[in-house]
Design a protein around this motif. Structure first.
Motif, short mmCIF file in Angstrom:
data_model
loop_
_atom_site.label_atom_id
_atom_site.label_comp_id
_atom_site.label_asym_id
_atom_site.label_seq_id
_atom_site.Cartn_x
_atom_site.Cartn_y
_atom_site.Cartn_z
N VAL A 66 1.18 -1.76 0.36
CA VAL A 66 0.01 0.12 -0.10
C VAL A 66 0.34 1.15 -0.33
O VAL A 66 1.59 1.02 0.51
CB VAL A 66 -1.07 0.10 1.35
N SER A 69 -0.03 7.42 1.34
CA SER A 69 -1.18 7.94 1.71
C SER A 69 -2.07 6.51 2.58
O SER A 69 -2.92 7.32 3.49
CB SER A 69 -2.39 8.54 1.24
N ALA A 70 -2.29 5.22 2.30
CA ALA A 70 -2.52 4.10 2.91
C ALA A 70 -2.74 3.70 4.21
O ALA A 70 -2.81 3.42 5.09
CB ALA A 70 -2.95 2.84 1.86
N SER A 73 -3.49 5.38 7.33
CA SER A 73 -4.95 5.11 8.12
C SER A 73 -4.73 3.51 8.67
O SER A 73 -5.21 4.36 11.01
CB SER A 73 -6.14 4.40 7.33
N HIS A 91 -0.65 -8.65 4.97
CA HIS A 91 -0.51 -8.10 3.59
C HIS A 91 0.47 -8.66 2.68
O HIS A 91 0.85 -8.64 1.24
CB HIS A 91 -0.30 -7.17 3.22
N THR A 151 -12.61 -4.77 1.20
CA THR A 151 -11.44 -3.57 1.41
C THR A 151 -11.04 -2.96 0.54
O THR A 151 -10.89 -1.49 0.25
CB THR A 151 -11.88 -2.75 2.76
N ALA A 152 -10.23 -3.37 -0.16
CA ALA A 152 -9.39 -2.87 -0.82
C ALA A 152 -9.50 -3.54 -2.62
O ALA A 152 -9.84 -4.72 -2.45
CB ALA A 152 -8.20 -3.30 -0.38
N SER A 171 -5.18 -0.58 -3.28
CA SER A 171 -6.05 0.53 -2.82
C SER A 171 -5.57 1.14 -0.95
O SER A 171 -6.00 2.18 -1.18
CB SER A 171 -7.12 1.15 -3.36
N GLN A 172 -5.82 -0.30 -0.70
CA GLN A 172 -6.57 -0.25 1.62
C GLN A 172 -5.71 -1.47 1.75
O GLN A 172 -5.32 -1.71 1.50
CB GLN A 172 -7.33 -0.67 1.33
N VAL A 173 -5.42 -0.64 2.80
CA VAL A 173 -4.77 -1.56 4.22
C VAL A 173 -5.47 -2.55 4.39
O VAL A 173 -6.78 -2.25 4.19
CB VAL A 173 -4.44 -0.59 5.40
N THR A 175 -7.36 -5.09 7.86
CA THR A 175 -6.79 -6.08 8.49
C THR A 175 -8.26 -6.24 8.72
O THR A 175 -9.24 -6.70 8.43
CB THR A 175 -7.13 -3.60 9.14
#
Length: 403
Positions: A66, A69-70, A73, A91, A151-152, A171-173, A175
């Motif tokens: 990621v 910016s991601a 979070s 990941h 979520t991503a 796009s996103q972490v 978790t």
């Protein structure tokens, strides 16, 4: 003479090809991500949590990276470094998924294990990641036990080496509540408590009874690998254990710990002698790690124990369950493989054979079995043996060539 030269040439070529392919399969996730500053934060935390080392040791791996910016979070939530390690472990997939494979998933969806699944902190299948090829050619990712939320989504491929390593931008972490749960620092990990909760209460009890638990606990911060015999194995061994002197009881317990962190992948990557917490001066107290495919065994010359599974993996601490108590040859008689004796009409005298599993004496034996010369650590012992073998092969080939 020509035959020997051709044979030597063939051996040299085989050695060179082996070396070439070994090097060509190596990868370095830190260098791969360093080429793009947008992933500098993710790259930094892979190194800080030691996940980068684990990624580099594996032969088949997918990293879901990621951008900076991601990453903000999770950094904004003030998680400890050990919790961040758990989150980033989601990941790292222990299978290969290149960009092409993402769009060829059978039935459009699959589930694959992440490194978080092997930490011992993941309950059920919370360490698995769902990958779904959705409409419009997009691919989405989500943690399996997080209400199956995707979520991503896949952004682009960063680096691929077919069937070896794939680094994908998402796009996103990813978790989950399990990954975000507060994680103790190494100094807060009470080894005996962990053992008792993981089905190793009997071993925990003899740790405490000998006072060796303090040595184990003091070693955790610098790296510790524990081989815990199952409760049933310890129960069967207790009559012999009670017969030992206090010093030998302590040495035997310390023999079940290595003063370095050795992941399962590291154990599987090489064979060789390793030192233990009982190693001191001329007291070798080492054993040999042997691997055959996915199976890892520990050979002491007295007994061979099998690694049954991982109970806890939170670097710098890892705990394995084994099926037998490790018996050091310094205390017990070594099992020697002898050639079959010639048949004789004479009967053997009684008590001609010693009990290899029982104590030879309460003090260390004088067995001169082959042991490692290195006293400086498990990793150096393995490297030394490997280097010696390679040097010997090369020297032999060169010597034959000169004949």
């Amino acid at each position: 003479m020509a035959y020997y030269r051709r044979a030597a040439t063939a051996l040299v070529l085989i050695f060179q090809l082996h070396l070439f392919f070994s090097l060509s399969n190596a990868h370095n996730i830190t260098r791969i991500l360093a080429k793009d500053p947008d992933f500098s934060t993710f790259n930094h935390y892979l190194s800080a949590t030691h996940l980068a080392d684990e990624i580099n040791r594996r032969q088949t791996i997918t990293v879901l990276a990621v951008d900076n910016s991601a990453m903000s979070s999770i950094l904004s939530k003030g998680y400890s470094l050990y919790t961040i390690r758990n989150i980033l472990s989601l990941h790292v997939l222990v299978d290969y998924f290149g960009a092409k494979k993402l769009h060829q998933i059978t039935d459009g969806s699959t589930s694959t294990a992440s490194m978080f699944q092997s930490t011992g902190s993941a309950t059920g299948t919370s360490g698995y990641v769902n990958i779904t090829d959705i409409k419009g050619g997009k691919v989405a990712f989500g943690v399996q036990d997080d209400d199956s939320k995707l979520t991503a989504h896949y952004v682009k491929s960063i680096f691929e080496k077919a069937y070896n390593i794939s680094v994908l931008h998402i796009s996103q972490v990813l978790t989950s509540p399990e990954a975000e749960a507060p994680t103790a620092s190494p100094s807060d990990l009470i080894l005996t408590t962990i053992l008792e909760k993981q089905g190793c209460k009997a071993f925990s009890d003899i740790l405490k009874s000998t006072g060796a638990d303090k040595t184990f606990q003091d070693t955790v911060d610098g790296g510790l690998t524990v081989f815990c015999p199952s409760d049933s194995a310890v129960g069967k061994f207790m009559p012999k254990f009670k017969a030992l002197s206090p010093a030998n009881k302590t040495a035997l317990v310390l023999y079940h710990g290595m003063p370095v962190y050795q992941s399962l992948q590291m154990l599987r990557s090489g064979n060789g002698a390793v030192n233990t917490l009982a190693t001191e001066g001329n007291n070798k107290f080492d054993f040999t790690v042997q691997n055959d495919g996915e199976d890892v065994t520990l050979e002491t010359d007295v007994v061979t124990a099998k690694v049954m599974g991982t109970l806890k993996d939170q670097e710098p601490l890892i705990v394995y369950k084994i099926d037998k108590v490790l018996l050091p040859r310094e205390i017990y008689k070594a099992v020697k493989t002898a050639a079959p004796a010639p048949k004789s009409s004479k009967k053997k005298p009684k008590n001609a054979e010693a009990d290899a599993d029982g104590p030879s004496a309460d003090s260390p034996s004088n067995d001169d079995g082959e042991v490692a010369d290195d006293k400086n650590g498990a990793v150096s012992a393995m490297i030394t043996r490997t280097s010696t073998v390679v040097t010997a092969i090369f020297g032999l080939c060169f010597g034959v060539w000169l004949m």
